[in-house]
Scaffold this motif. Structure first.
Motif, PDB file in Angstrom:
ATOM      1  N   LYS A 169    -132.134  29.612 -25.226  1.00 56.26           N
ATOM      2  CA  LYS A 169    -131.562  28.598 -26.471  1.00 56.26           C
ATOM      3  C   LYS A 169    -130.242  29.162 -26.795  1.00 56.26           C
ATOM      4  O   LYS A 169    -129.257  28.492 -26.966  1.00 56.26           O
ATOM      5  CB  LYS A 169    -132.767  28.280 -27.575  1.00 56.26           C
ATOM      6  CG  LYS A 169    -132.067  27.282 -28.375  1.00 56.26           C
ATOM      7  CD  LYS A 169    -132.166  25.944 -28.092  1.00 56.26           C
ATOM      8  CE  LYS A 169    -131.644  24.816 -28.648  1.00 56.26           C
ATOM      9  NZ  LYS A 169    -131.325  23.250 -28.191  1.00 56.26           N
TER      10      LYS A 169
ATOM     11  N   THR B 272    -127.037  28.537 -24.227  1.00 51.56           N
ATOM     12  CA  THR B 272    -126.864  27.396 -23.621  1.00 51.56           C
ATOM     13  C   THR B 272    -126.292  26.132 -25.592  1.00 51.56           C
ATOM     14  O   THR B 272    -125.166  25.652 -25.404  1.00 51.56           O
ATOM     15  CB  THR B 272    -127.685  26.267 -23.577  1.00 51.56           C
ATOM     16  OG1 THR B 272    -129.223  26.029 -24.455  1.00 51.56           O
ATOM     17  CG2 THR B 272    -128.743  26.986 -22.225  1.00 51.56           C
ATOM     18  N   CYS B 273    -126.393  26.996 -26.284  1.00 51.82           N
ATOM     19  CA  CYS B 273    -125.627  26.202 -27.224  1.00 51.82           C
ATOM     20  C   CYS B 273    -124.053  26.660 -27.931  1.00 51.82           C
ATOM     21  O   CYS B 273    -123.564  27.651 -26.619  1.00 51.82           O
ATOM     22  CB  CYS B 273    -126.114  27.106 -28.589  1.00 51.82           C
ATOM     23  SG  CYS B 273    -127.746  26.850 -28.984  1.00 51.82           S
ATOM     24  N   SER B 274    -122.855  25.589 -27.812  1.00 53.44           N
ATOM     25  CA  SER B 274    -121.870  26.054 -27.623  1.00 53.44           C
ATOM     26  C   SER B 274    -121.495  26.873 -28.852  1.00 53.44           C
ATOM     27  O   SER B 274    -122.356  27.541 -29.747  1.00 53.44           O
ATOM     28  CB  SER B 274    -121.763  24.687 -28.615  1.00 53.44           C
ATOM     29  OG  SER B 274    -121.084  24.551 -29.861  1.00 53.44           O
TER      30      SER B 274
ATOM     31  N   ASP C 283    -121.934  26.150 -32.334  1.00 55.18           N
ATOM     32  CA  ASP C 283    -123.323  25.944 -33.369  1.00 55.18           C
ATOM     33  C   ASP C 283    -123.774  26.769 -34.156  1.00 55.18           C
ATOM     34  O   ASP C 283    -124.193  28.377 -33.289  1.00 55.18           O
ATOM     35  CB  ASP C 283    -124.045  25.700 -32.004  1.00 55.18           C
ATOM     36  CG  ASP C 283    -125.698  25.261 -32.410  1.00 55.18           C
ATOM     37  OD1 ASP C 283    -125.512  25.392 -33.589  1.00 55.18           O
ATOM     38  OD2 ASP C 283    -126.496  25.074 -32.030  1.00 55.18           O
TER      39      ASP C 283
END
Length: 114
Positions: free
Chosen positions: A90, A93-95, A98
């Protein structure tokens, strides 16, 4: 029981100062700066900082999970390890902007099977 209570900020800060040498590589991987001496911020650990004599929690501090195990077959760590894999996926995949997911440091202690 009375012996279960929140740890004071001073005690947290002192503990993190004593453990700082153990956490150097973790703080680098988590991209959290630690400074033992005085600087523009003051005395700083990965979780706390002392500024103008006052100890504060850092906004960018990691969540710390501590567990002990003897690494025997009756202790199933797969739930924790699977959860950490999902969290890492997770986070990957986060910017970069974030800030919803925390940084996590997992400390596992134990001698293992004798």
């Amino acid at each position: 029981p009375d012996f279960f209570h929140s740890t004071s900020l001073t005690d947290r800060h002192e503990l993190m100062l004593r453990l700082a040498p153990c956490f150097e590589s973790a703080s680098e991987r988590l991209n959290i700066g630690m400074h033992r001496g005085a600087n523009e911020v003051g005395e700083c650990t990965m979780c706390t900082l002392r500024r103008h004599g006052k100890i504060e929690l850092r906004d960018d501090r990691p969540k710390i999970i501590v567990s002990s195990t003897s690494w025997t077959p009756d202790e199933d760590f797969s739930v924790l390890l699977d959860a950490l894999i999902l969290l890492e996926e997770k986070l990957n995949t986060c910017s970069t902007n974030d800030q919803l997911l925390p940084k996590v440091l997992v400390v596992v202690t134990g001698k293992g099977p004798q």
